[in-house]
Design a protein around this motif. Structure first.
Motif, PDB file in Angstrom:
ATOM      1  N   UNK A 135       1.319  -1.192   0.068  1.00  0.00           N
ATOM      2  CA  UNK A 135       0.035   0.120   0.653  1.00  0.00           C
ATOM      3  C   UNK A 135       0.702   1.423   0.096  1.00  0.00           C
ATOM      4  N   UNK A 136       1.414   1.304   1.008  1.00  0.00           N
ATOM      5  CA  UNK A 136       2.389   2.596   1.112  1.00  0.00           C
ATOM      6  C   UNK A 136       3.428   2.544  -0.405  1.00  0.00           C
ATOM      7  N   UNK A 137       4.193   1.420  -0.789  1.00  0.00           N
ATOM      8  CA  UNK A 137       5.177   1.456  -1.770  1.00  0.00           C
ATOM      9  C   UNK A 137       4.894   1.845  -2.974  1.00  0.00           C
ATOM     10  N   UNK A 138       3.507   1.359  -3.031  1.00  0.00           N
ATOM     11  CA  UNK A 138       3.018   2.029  -4.805  1.00  0.00           C
ATOM     12  C   UNK A 138       1.979   3.400  -4.520  1.00  0.00           C
ATOM     13  N   UNK A 139       1.056   3.558  -3.433  1.00  0.00           N
ATOM     14  CA  UNK A 139       1.577   5.306  -3.262  1.00  0.00           C
ATOM     15  C   UNK A 139       2.487   6.653  -3.513  1.00  0.00           C
ATOM     16  N   UNK A 140       3.266   5.777  -3.349  1.00  0.00           N
ATOM     17  CA  UNK A 140       4.484   7.027  -2.997  1.00  0.00           C
ATOM     18  C   UNK A 140       4.647   6.885  -4.730  1.00  0.00           C
ATOM     19  N   UNK A 141       5.395   5.321  -5.052  1.00  0.00           N
ATOM     20  CA  UNK A 141       5.607   5.352  -6.809  1.00  0.00           C
ATOM     21  C   UNK A 141       3.968   6.654  -7.002  1.00  0.00           C
ATOM     22  N   UNK A 142       3.246   6.117  -7.005  1.00  0.00           N
ATOM     23  CA  UNK A 142       2.185   6.354  -8.586  1.00  0.00           C
ATOM     24  C   UNK A 142       2.191   8.144  -8.283  1.00  0.00           C
ATOM     25  N   UNK A 143       2.249   8.763  -7.298  1.00  0.00           N
ATOM     26  CA  UNK A 143       2.690   9.865  -6.949  1.00  0.00           C
ATOM     27  C   UNK A 143       3.667  10.539  -7.930  1.00  0.00           C
ATOM     28  N   UNK A 144       4.578   9.868  -8.222  1.00  0.00           N
ATOM     29  CA  UNK A 144       5.506  10.324  -8.588  1.00  0.00           C
ATOM     30  C   UNK A 144       4.800  10.356 -10.335  1.00  0.00           C
ATOM     31  N   UNK A 145       4.601   9.798 -10.535  1.00  0.00           N
ATOM     32  CA  UNK A 145       4.450   9.511 -11.967  1.00  0.00           C
ATOM     33  C   UNK A 145       3.026   9.797 -12.701  1.00  0.00           C
ATOM     34  N   UNK A 166      -0.364  13.321 -11.693  1.00  0.00           N
ATOM     35  CA  UNK A 166      -0.783  13.955 -10.622  1.00  0.00           C
ATOM     36  C   UNK A 166      -1.746  13.518 -10.434  1.00  0.00           C
ATOM     37  N   UNK A 167      -3.038  13.006 -11.118  1.00  0.00           N
ATOM     38  CA  UNK A 167      -4.187  12.813 -10.403  1.00  0.00           C
ATOM     39  C   UNK A 167      -4.651  11.819  -9.024  1.00  0.00           C
ATOM     40  N   UNK A 168      -4.352  12.753  -7.720  1.00  0.00           N
ATOM     41  CA  UNK A 168      -4.506  11.857  -6.635  1.00  0.00           C
ATOM     42  C   UNK A 168      -5.481  10.669  -6.061  1.00  0.00           C
ATOM     43  N   UNK A 169      -6.442  10.896  -7.207  1.00  0.00           N
ATOM     44  CA  UNK A 169      -7.664   9.923  -7.181  1.00  0.00           C
ATOM     45  C   UNK A 169      -7.130   8.596  -7.302  1.00  0.00           C
ATOM     46  N   UNK A 170      -6.626   8.675  -8.847  1.00  0.00           N
ATOM     47  CA  UNK A 170      -6.663   7.470  -9.450  1.00  0.00           C
ATOM     48  C   UNK A 170      -5.394   7.509  -8.969  1.00  0.00           C
ATOM     49  N   UNK A 171      -4.321   7.504  -8.117  1.00  0.00           N
ATOM     50  CA  UNK A 171      -3.169   6.943  -7.864  1.00  0.00           C
ATOM     51  C   UNK A 171      -3.951   6.138  -6.018  1.00  0.00           C
ATOM     52  N   UNK A 172      -4.895   6.891  -5.843  1.00  0.00           N
ATOM     53  CA  UNK A 172      -5.788   5.763  -4.340  1.00  0.00           C
ATOM     54  C   UNK A 172      -5.675   4.957  -4.581  1.00  0.00           C
TER      55      UNK A 172
END
Length: 135
Positions: A85-95, A97-103
């Motif tokens: 959960x934490x690693x995928x959220x951190x990595x996805x937020x880098x790539x 821009x939309x936080x909802x899609x990252x979550x």
């Protein structure tokens, strides 16, 4: 060694079906009469006899398993999903821009982790063996 007492419900092919009473910490509290959160569940597990003891239905037994298996269960059920959960959220937020899609993608990765765990559940359950001995 993790131990708990239970009651034999069935004996089939040398395996014992043992019913365990799982109580939360609240159920043993001295103030439980004033609280509505008491919780007791019945769970049935399959156990192998320890040694060559003879058992009968309705007999009280002690169920045990290695303590290291409890730690492995916690690792598989809680620690690794938290890391995913934490690693995928951190990595996805880098790539992304939309936080909802990252979550939503992060929740998907955790769901994928549990799906893979479910696929391998029979293989994993072979490692988690309970043993029964007379109480």
């Amino acid at each position: 060694m993790i131990c708990q007492e239970g009651l034999i419900k069935e004996i089939k092919n040398g395996k014992l079906s043992v019913e365990l009473s799982i109580t939360s910490a609240c159920a043993t509290c001295h103030a439980k009469n004033f609280c509505i959160s008491t919780d007791t569940q019945q769970r049935t597990v399959e156990a192998s006899p320890l040694g060559r003891e003879e058992f009968s239905v309705g007999e009280k037994v002690r169920i045990s398993m290695k303590g290291s298996l409890g730690k492995k269960a916690v690792l598989l059920a809680y620690v690794l999903p938290c890391i995913v959960l934490l690693s995928s959220l951190i990595i996805l937020q880098q790539f992304i821009d939309n936080e909802i899609i990252a979550i939503i993608a992060t929740i998907g990765f955790v769901g994928l982790y549990y799906f893979v765990l479910w696929i391998f559940s029979k293989r994993i359950s072979k490692e988690f063996i309970f043993y029964a001995e007379k109480y």
